[in-house]
Scaffold this motif. Sequence first.
Motif, PDB file in Angstrom:
ATOM      1  N   ALA A  61      -7.153  18.993  38.103  1.00 18.09           N
ATOM      2  CA  ALA A  61      -6.713  20.255  38.011  1.00 18.09           C
ATOM      3  C   ALA A  61      -5.817  20.887  37.980  1.00 18.09           C
ATOM      4  O   ALA A  61      -4.733  21.486  38.309  1.00 18.09           O
ATOM      5  N   LEU A  62      -6.017  21.418  39.408  1.00 15.05           N
ATOM      6  CA  LEU A  62      -5.152  21.378  40.353  1.00 15.05           C
ATOM      7  C   LEU A  62      -3.270  20.999  40.784  1.00 15.05           C
ATOM      8  O   LEU A  62      -2.106  21.295  40.335  1.00 15.05           O
ATOM      9  N   ASP A  97     -14.011  16.091  34.740  1.00 18.10           N
ATOM     10  CA  ASP A  97     -12.789  15.689  34.155  1.00 18.10           C
ATOM     11  C   ASP A  97     -12.595  16.386  32.865  1.00 18.10           C
ATOM     12  O   ASP A  97     -11.579  16.578  31.979  1.00 18.10           O
ATOM     13  N   GLU A  98     -14.002  16.242  31.452  1.00 23.84           N
ATOM     14  CA  GLU A  98     -13.794  16.403  29.842  1.00 23.84           C
ATOM     15  C   GLU A  98     -13.248  18.302  30.176  1.00 23.84           C
ATOM     16  O   GLU A  98     -12.586  18.243  29.523  1.00 23.84           O
ATOM     17  N   ILE A  99     -13.948  18.932  30.957  1.00 24.62           N
ATOM     18  CA  ILE A  99     -13.374  20.217  30.938  1.00 24.62           C
ATOM     19  C   ILE A  99     -12.701  20.418  31.083  1.00 24.62           C
ATOM     20  O   ILE A  99     -11.909  21.547  30.918  1.00 24.62           O
ATOM     21  N   VAL A 100     -11.962  20.034  32.345  1.00 25.48           N
ATOM     22  CA  VAL A 100     -10.548  19.934  32.705  1.00 25.48           C
ATOM     23  C   VAL A 100      -9.105  20.330  31.374  1.00 25.48           C
ATOM     24  O   VAL A 100      -8.442  20.630  31.327  1.00 25.48           O
ATOM     25  N   LEU A 101      -9.526  18.539  30.873  1.00 24.44           N
ATOM     26  CA  LEU A 101      -8.619  18.371  29.778  1.00 24.44           C
ATOM     27  C   LEU A 101      -8.955  19.330  28.536  1.00 24.44           C
ATOM     28  O   LEU A 101      -7.983  19.936  27.706  1.00 24.44           O
ATOM     29  N   ALA A 102      -9.838  19.895  28.345  1.00 23.93           N
ATOM     30  CA  ALA A 102     -10.629  20.413  27.325  1.00 23.93           C
ATOM     31  C   ALA A 102      -9.554  21.511  27.317  1.00 23.93           C
ATOM     32  O   ALA A 102      -8.717  22.463  26.916  1.00 23.93           O
TER      33      ALA A 102
END
Length: 191
Positions: A61-62, A97-102
């Motif tokens: 995310a960063l 990772d899924e939350i970051v992409l969403a």
Amino acid sequence: MEATYFFDPACPFTWRTSRWLVSVAAERDVTVKWRAFSLSILSGGNAPEQYRPMMEASSRALRLVEALRADDRDDTIGAFYTAIGTRTFEAEAPLTDEIVLAAAEEAGVTDAKSILDDAAWDEAVRESHEFAFGSAGPDIGSPVLLIEGAPRGVHGPIIGEVPGRDEALAIWDAVVPLARSQTFFELKRGR
């Protein structure tokens, strides 16, 4: 006035402080700039096993935070971080990772996956982290707040819950002169 907020999206205290900052920004005419602060870098990559997937998602995310900053997209960073926090801290779910992409998609970042996977952004994250750490350290973590006109950044303020309007403004009105003071360096109490 400008305030630069260095954050790691995996930290719940950092999330609460960001919501405080967002709440006072409009009322105190503050433009918020968003930058990376990496708890993974701070810990030397030595996170306990149970936190490693969350820290890896945060590191990805960063990358996006610094890529968006390089493109002067602070509003998009703010929307991205809000979407992450809503999906994690507000929903009581671990960062993935899924939350970051969403969250990136919700914030309107069309090329998010390629940026999240691009390790070339790690150097920009490290530079941002080192700038924040050098500004407010040693013995600090996430978040770091750098207020325009202040000689150094400050770690925090660390808050247990997002305060109501009057208290939020009072905290801001206290933090600004402390941050700008040449002699002030710490105010702390146990949790």
